[in-house]
Design a protein around this motif. Structure first.
Motif: not given
Length: 169
Positions: A86-88, A90-115
């Motif tokens: 998820r993108v937050a 001030g984040q320096a490194v962005m994920p290729d797939i941003d799950l922030a629009p899908y309530q990722a923060y509320a679900h506990g998804v890290s900024r760089l969670h998986a590949v």
């Protein structure tokens, strides 16, 4: 379990597509939904509307990530590796797939969670030492170790559940 009307395969509850034949498992006459607007993703407690498209509709995808709680299908194309998170601000490194629009923060998804990576014959998932962990069919992945995915696997990034739909040759 949901029985596929086409091939009678038993699929997990919440599945949008049959993992055996790819037929949609959604009701034949659902209310027409609108494409999700990421700008409204932060509306508290509201589920975002989304168009669900069949994985077969994307001829060049190698895997589709079906967000189970939301009903959004994310086909992956063009590259062999995608970081997921998820993108937050001030984040320096962005994920290729941003799950922030899908309530990722509320679900506990890290900024760089998986590949997720496409190999020669298999598709792999690796947890990037996330805070809340990555699970495949209830099994917690060890950080930085690849796990081979199968069609229909349910992946949990923290509490965000995703069904993996692999394109069959």
């Amino acid at each position: 379990m949901i029985e596929c009307p086409n091939c009678s395969h038993e699929n997990m509850v919440g599945s949008a597509f049959c993992i055996e034949c790819g037929v949609t498992l959604l009701p034949a006459d659902p209310l027409r939904t609108q494409k999700a607007d990421p700008g409204h993703a932060q509306d508290a407690g509201r589920r975002m509307p989304a168009d669900i498209t069949s994985p077969a509709a994307h001829s060049d995808n190698w895997v589709t990530l079906h967000l189970l709680d939301i009903g959004q299908a994310l086909p992956l194309t063009d590259r062999n590796e995608f970081t997921i998170g998820r993108v937050a601000e001030g984040q320096a490194v962005m994920p290729d797939i941003d799950l922030a629009p899908y309530q990722a923060y509320a679900h506990g998804v890290s900024r760089l969670h998986a590949v997720i990576t496409r190999g020669v014959d298999d598709v792999y998932l690796m947890d990037l030492d996330s805070v809340n962990g990555t699970f495949v069919n209830g099994n917690r992945l060890e950080p930085n170790e690849e796990w081979t995915l199968s069609n229909g696997d349910v992946v949990a990034l923290g509490g965000l559940k995703i069904q993996v739909l692999l394109k069959t040759p």
